[in-house]
Enzyme design. Structure first.
Site, PDB file in Angstrom:
ATOM      1  N   LYS A 187       0.844  -1.196   0.000  1.00 58.69           N
ATOM      2  CA  LYS A 187       0.000   0.000   0.000  1.00 58.69           C
ATOM      3  C   LYS A 187       0.875   1.240   0.000  1.00 58.69           C
ATOM      4  O   LYS A 187       1.933   1.277   0.647  1.00 58.69           O
ATOM      5  CB  LYS A 187      -0.894   0.029   1.238  1.00 58.69           C
ATOM      6  CG  LYS A 187      -2.145   0.894   1.060  1.00 58.69           C
ATOM      7  CD  LYS A 187      -3.145   0.219   0.128  1.00 58.69           C
ATOM      8  CE  LYS A 187      -4.414   1.042  -0.021  1.00 58.69           C
ATOM      9  NZ  LYS A 187      -5.417   0.340  -0.857  1.00 58.69           N
TER      10      LYS A 187
ATOM     11  N   GLY B 190     -21.102   6.571   3.162  1.00 56.65           N
ATOM     12  CA  GLY B 190     -20.183   6.941   2.095  1.00 56.65           C
ATOM     13  C   GLY B 190     -20.792   6.639   0.744  1.00 56.65           C
ATOM     14  O   GLY B 190     -21.088   5.480   0.435  1.00 56.65           O
ATOM     15  N   VAL B 191     -21.015   7.670  -0.090  1.00 56.17           N
ATOM     16  CA  VAL B 191     -21.656   7.458  -1.394  1.00 56.17           C
ATOM     17  C   VAL B 191     -20.774   7.984  -2.515  1.00 56.17           C
ATOM     18  O   VAL B 191     -21.239   8.609  -3.468  1.00 56.17           O
ATOM     19  CB  VAL B 191     -23.070   8.076  -1.443  1.00 56.17           C
ATOM     20  CG1 VAL B 191     -23.993   7.339  -0.502  1.00 56.17           C
ATOM     21  CG2 VAL B 191     -23.046   9.564  -1.113  1.00 56.17           C
ATOM     22  N   GLY B 192     -19.468   7.699  -2.398  1.00 57.36           N
ATOM     23  CA  GLY B 192     -18.551   7.998  -3.475  1.00 57.36           C
ATOM     24  C   GLY B 192     -18.664   6.953  -4.565  1.00 57.36           C
ATOM     25  O   GLY B 192     -19.728   6.390  -4.819  1.00 57.36           O
TER      26      GLY B 192
ATOM     27  N   VAL C 211     -17.717   3.809  -4.786  1.00 57.51           N
ATOM     28  CA  VAL C 211     -18.174   2.478  -4.375  1.00 57.51           C
ATOM     29  C   VAL C 211     -19.563   2.539  -3.747  1.00 57.51           C
ATOM     30  O   VAL C 211     -20.494   1.853  -4.182  1.00 57.51           O
ATOM     31  CB  VAL C 211     -17.169   1.831  -3.409  1.00 57.51           C
ATOM     32  CG1 VAL C 211     -17.699   0.494  -2.899  1.00 57.51           C
ATOM     33  CG2 VAL C 211     -15.823   1.630  -4.100  1.00 57.51           C
TER      34      VAL C 211
END
Length: 348
Positions: free
Chosen positions: A80, A182-184, A186
């Protein structure tokens, strides 16, 4: 074995700190394992209160990538990249992207980077100008690769449906109450897929306007970000940043299932036991959210096309069922069972 002052150090093969004064780049690249292949995992651009927190994030995320890639059947290890933003809301510069690309190149292929939070296909193109060890680049229609977000969303969608079948006893998402944090790329993609199935959605995002706009589009309800985990729902789906399941939050959950795409949802390993003991069905994050790495992993390895990507993503529910079945049989938390399976695959 020494943990070097970082409890999340897990016999990582390497933890590399990079500084480029000319561009202002400060970055960490953690290589957890190359046992199955080059350590693959996205790079994120984020503001951290301290450098120690950035290193800890890289350690946890790289280990998760080892497990994710092993469980997905990819000939890739886990790594990462974390690029530190000096201030909240900063945008990464072209010079910093180029410097990060040179940092990746300096590792000689032991680490392969791709998109994560704060990155994009266009930013990967800049990085690719400095290193060949990069994936998630724009590709021709029908080819493996490109933006991993939609593929992650599709895999999470399949995993949510598998969790509903196991935990709620239903094959039909119509009327199932799902709270999405979270509604980005994904979470938003997941919401649209579930809306088509007739699920009853509650949405939240740190960007309140984004959540309200999507709620209006889908006929969903938007709530404040701090309320979403504790909504009256059958399923709660974390799709933002990690460590949202902890000693304080778990007792407040009303949902019977936690199934979402965020990495490192459990703040500590002990929280996996807390979720299990609360009678909540948990979909281990690195199993359910593997769609994106399957896409960019096959792109980098040159194995197959989009049809192959989708076929592999379609196996995610089966892997979750294996975890849940072993958990039911031995009484261990699903999070621990997933770790045990991944460790066997890696050979640890």
């Amino acid at each position: 074995m020494a943990d070097w002052g970082f409890p999340d150090f897990d016999a990582h093969e390497g933890v590399h700190l990079f500084s480029d004064p000319a561009s202002g780049l400060q970055a960490v690249i953690a290589v957890h394992s190359t046992h199955l292949g080059p350590a693959a995992g996205g790079a994120r651009f984020w503001h951290y209160a301290t450098s120690d927190r950035a290193i800890t994030d890289a350690l946890r995320l790289s280990r998760g990538m080892s497990y994710k890639n092993a469980m997905a059947g990819l000939k890739l290890g886990g790594g990462k990249g974390v690029v530190l933003a000096a201030n909240p809301g900063d945008t990464i510069t072209t010079a910093q992207l180029e410097a990060f690309g040179r940092a990746v190149e300096s590792l000689g292929g032991r680490y392969v980077t791709a998109e994560d939070v704060g990155m994009s296909e266009e930013r990967m193109k800049v990085i690719a100008g400095q290193t060949r060890y990069v994936s998630g680049l724009p590709v021709a229609s029908g080819a493996a690769g490109g933006d991993p977000g939609p593929y992650t969303a599709h895999g999470v969608y399949l995993g949510v449906k598998a969790a509903a079948k196991r935990g709620l006893g239903t094959d039909d998402m119509k009327g199932v109450r799902v709270a999405i944090q979270g509604v980005g790329s994904v979470g938003g993609g997941l919401a649209r897929l579930l809306a088509k199935d007739g699920a009853i959605l509650t949405l939240a995002d740190v960007n309140e306007g984004r959540a309200q706009a999507l709620a209006g589009e889908l006929g969903a309800t938007a709530v404040a970000a701090e309320q979403i985990l504790f909504a009256d729902a059958d399923i709660v789906s974390p799709n933002a940043l990690g460590a949202v399941l902890h000693e304080g939050s778990i007792p407040q959950l009303k949902a019977k299932i936690v199934a979402g795409g965020a990495n490192n949802q459990l703040a500590t390993r002990a929280d996996g036991r807390r979720v299990h003991d609360a009678g909540i069905l948990y979909a281990p994050d690195y199993v359910i959210n593997a769609g994106g790495i399957i896409n960019v992993g096959l792109e980098y390895l040159g194995q197959g096309d989009e049809a192959e990507v989708m076929a592999r993503i379609a196996t995610i529910p089966g892997r979750l069922e294996q975890v849940w079945s072993e958990s039911a049989a031995n009484g261990h938390p699903a999070s621990d069972v997933a770790d045990e399976i991944a460790q066997r695959l890696i050979g640890r």
